[in-house]
Design a protein around this motif. Sequence first.
Motif, PDB file in Angstrom:
ATOM      1  N   ASP A 131     -64.808  -5.932 -31.718  1.00 27.99           N
ATOM      2  CA  ASP A 131     -64.851  -4.738 -32.567  1.00 27.99           C
ATOM      3  C   ASP A 131     -65.883  -3.721 -32.098  1.00 27.99           C
ATOM      4  OD1 ASP A 131     -64.215  -3.069 -34.740  1.00 27.99           O
ATOM      5  OD2 ASP A 131     -65.886  -3.877 -35.903  1.00 27.99           O
ATOM      6  N   PHE A 132     -66.248  -3.781 -30.864  1.00 23.85           N
ATOM      7  CA  PHE A 132     -67.232  -2.829 -30.360  1.00 23.85           C
ATOM      8  C   PHE A 132     -66.508  -1.596 -29.827  1.00 23.85           C
ATOM      9  CE2 PHE A 132     -71.599  -2.210 -28.901  1.00 23.85           C
ATOM     10  CZ  PHE A 132     -72.268  -2.989 -29.832  1.00 23.85           C
ATOM     11  N   PRO A 133     -66.837  -0.414 -30.331  1.00 25.19           N
ATOM     12  CA  PRO A 133     -66.190   0.786 -29.809  1.00 25.19           C
ATOM     13  C   PRO A 133     -66.692   1.086 -28.399  1.00 25.19           C
ATOM     14  CG  PRO A 133     -67.964   1.394 -31.270  1.00 25.19           C
ATOM     15  CD  PRO A 133     -67.840  -0.106 -31.339  1.00 25.19           C
ATOM     16  N   ALA A 134     -65.929   1.849 -27.662  1.00 24.60           N
ATOM     17  CA  ALA A 134     -66.339   2.255 -26.316  1.00 24.60           C
ATOM     18  C   ALA A 134     -66.686   3.731 -26.323  1.00 24.60           C
ATOM     19  CB  ALA A 134     -65.216   1.991 -25.324  1.00 24.60           C
ATOM     20  N   THR A 135     -67.593   4.076 -25.453  1.00 27.68           N
ATOM     21  CA  THR A 135     -67.840   5.478 -25.148  1.00 27.68           C
ATOM     22  C   THR A 135     -67.528   5.649 -23.676  1.00 27.68           C
ATOM     23  OG1 THR A 135     -69.562   5.641 -26.823  1.00 27.68           O
ATOM     24  CG2 THR A 135     -69.507   7.365 -25.152  1.00 27.68           C
ATOM     25  N   ILE A 136     -66.522   6.460 -23.399  1.00 32.17           N
ATOM     26  CA  ILE A 136     -66.066   6.663 -22.030  1.00 32.17           C
ATOM     27  C   ILE A 136     -66.488   8.068 -21.614  1.00 32.17           C
ATOM     28  CG2 ILE A 136     -64.056   6.715 -20.496  1.00 32.17           C
ATOM     29  CD1 ILE A 136     -62.650   5.066 -22.870  1.00 32.17           C
ATOM     30  N   THR A 137     -67.243   8.147 -20.527  1.00 39.15           N
ATOM     31  CA  THR A 137     -67.683   9.449 -20.030  1.00 39.15           C
ATOM     32  C   THR A 137     -67.215   9.623 -18.597  1.00 39.15           C
ATOM     33  OG1 THR A 137     -69.799   8.499 -19.325  1.00 39.15           O
ATOM     34  CG2 THR A 137     -69.752   9.591 -21.482  1.00 39.15           C
ATOM     35  N   SER A 138     -67.133  10.872 -18.188  1.00 36.96           N
ATOM     36  CA  SER A 138     -66.875  11.180 -16.786  1.00 36.96           C
ATOM     37  C   SER A 138     -67.601  12.470 -16.450  1.00 36.96           C
ATOM     38  CB  SER A 138     -65.378  11.297 -16.497  1.00 36.96           C
ATOM     39  OG  SER A 138     -64.834  12.456 -17.092  1.00 36.96           O
ATOM     40  N   LEU A 139     -67.885  12.629 -15.166  1.00 31.85           N
ATOM     41  CA  LEU A 139     -68.632  13.799 -14.716  1.00 31.85           C
ATOM     42  C   LEU A 139     -68.246  14.129 -13.284  1.00 31.85           C
ATOM     43  CD1 LEU A 139     -71.001  15.807 -15.374  1.00 31.85           C
ATOM     44  CD2 LEU A 139     -72.527  14.101 -14.356  1.00 31.85           C
ATOM     45  N   ARG A 140     -68.110  15.412 -13.014  1.00 29.19           N
ATOM     46  CA  ARG A 140     -67.841  15.913 -11.662  1.00 29.19           C
ATOM     47  C   ARG A 140     -68.926  16.929 -11.341  1.00 29.19           C
ATOM     48  NH1 ARG A 140     -63.235  16.632  -8.345  1.00 29.19           N
ATOM     49  NH2 ARG A 140     -61.983  15.598  -9.927  1.00 29.19           N
ATOM     50  N   VAL A 141     -69.794  16.582 -10.396  1.00 27.78           N
ATOM     51  CA  VAL A 141     -70.854  17.485  -9.950  1.00 27.78           C
ATOM     52  C   VAL A 141     -70.755  17.581  -8.435  1.00 27.78           C
ATOM     53  CG1 VAL A 141     -73.332  17.907  -9.829  1.00 27.78           C
ATOM     54  CG2 VAL A 141     -72.353  16.885 -11.881  1.00 27.78           C
ATOM     55  N   ASN A 142     -70.523  18.800  -7.966  1.00 25.25           N
ATOM     56  CA  ASN A 142     -70.281  19.035  -6.537  1.00 25.25           C
ATOM     57  C   ASN A 142     -69.126  18.157  -6.099  1.00 25.25           C
ATOM     58  OD1 ASN A 142     -72.407  20.913  -6.519  1.00 25.25           O
ATOM     59  ND2 ASN A 142     -73.884  19.272  -6.208  1.00 25.25           N
ATOM     60  N   LYS A 143     -69.324  17.275  -5.163  1.00 23.62           N
ATOM     61  CA  LYS A 143     -68.225  16.423  -4.701  1.00 23.62           C
ATOM     62  C   LYS A 143     -68.288  15.017  -5.292  1.00 23.62           C
ATOM     63  CE  LYS A 143     -67.457  18.948  -0.453  1.00 23.62           C
ATOM     64  NZ  LYS A 143     -66.229  19.609  -0.726  1.00 23.62           N
ATOM     65  N   LYS A 144     -69.280  14.770  -6.138  1.00 26.08           N
ATOM     66  CA  LYS A 144     -69.413  13.464  -6.778  1.00 26.08           C
ATOM     67  C   LYS A 144     -68.607  13.434  -8.071  1.00 26.08           C
ATOM     68  CE  LYS A 144     -74.070  12.220  -5.315  1.00 26.08           C
ATOM     69  NZ  LYS A 144     -75.413  11.872  -5.836  1.00 26.08           N
TER      70      LYS A 144
END
Length: 177
Positions: A131-144
């Motif tokens: 029952d643990f919620p997830a936090t999903i993140t993403s990031l695009r900085v320059n080519k990373k």
Amino acid sequence: MQIVKNHKFTFLFIIVSLFFSSCSFQKKAVPDSSSSNIDFKKFETKKIVSAKDDQFIFSTIERTPCKGTCPVYKLIIFKSGDAIYDGSDHVIHTGRFLVKFSKVDLEKISAKAKEVKYFSFKNEYPTKSGDFPATITSLRVNKKVKSTNNRAGSIKGLSDFENFIEQMLFTKKFIPL
């Protein structure tokens, strides 16, 4: 006396012009693909989208449900600063909204990512609890480009990054889409 009447007319003309220009500006606040090169129609589904999926996406954050009162929402921030927020459950804003982030906001998010070493985090932090919620993140900085699924919750640095974006989000104006 004639000069005073002319100034009153000029003043009235300026006020009316400002009113109508502000109305037309507000109408343009809702994005369309022709003005920002972003196809907002493709983001109308509930499908998970991350910075890995589209070159115009700067960052995303998604909070998933639990059996309790966990906030459930998805935020997609584009490189232009335009963002789509979709709030589902246990949030102040439910529904789809346009939110604006400034260039300075995007720079602050990048700086926070650098501070917490976002690109060094694992792709996934699972937990044994169902029952643990997830936090999903993403990031695009320059080519990373990086995406992280944080189901464990309190990974130091990662949770700071997630909360930083969320705190910034809820200071913004929400424009219904």
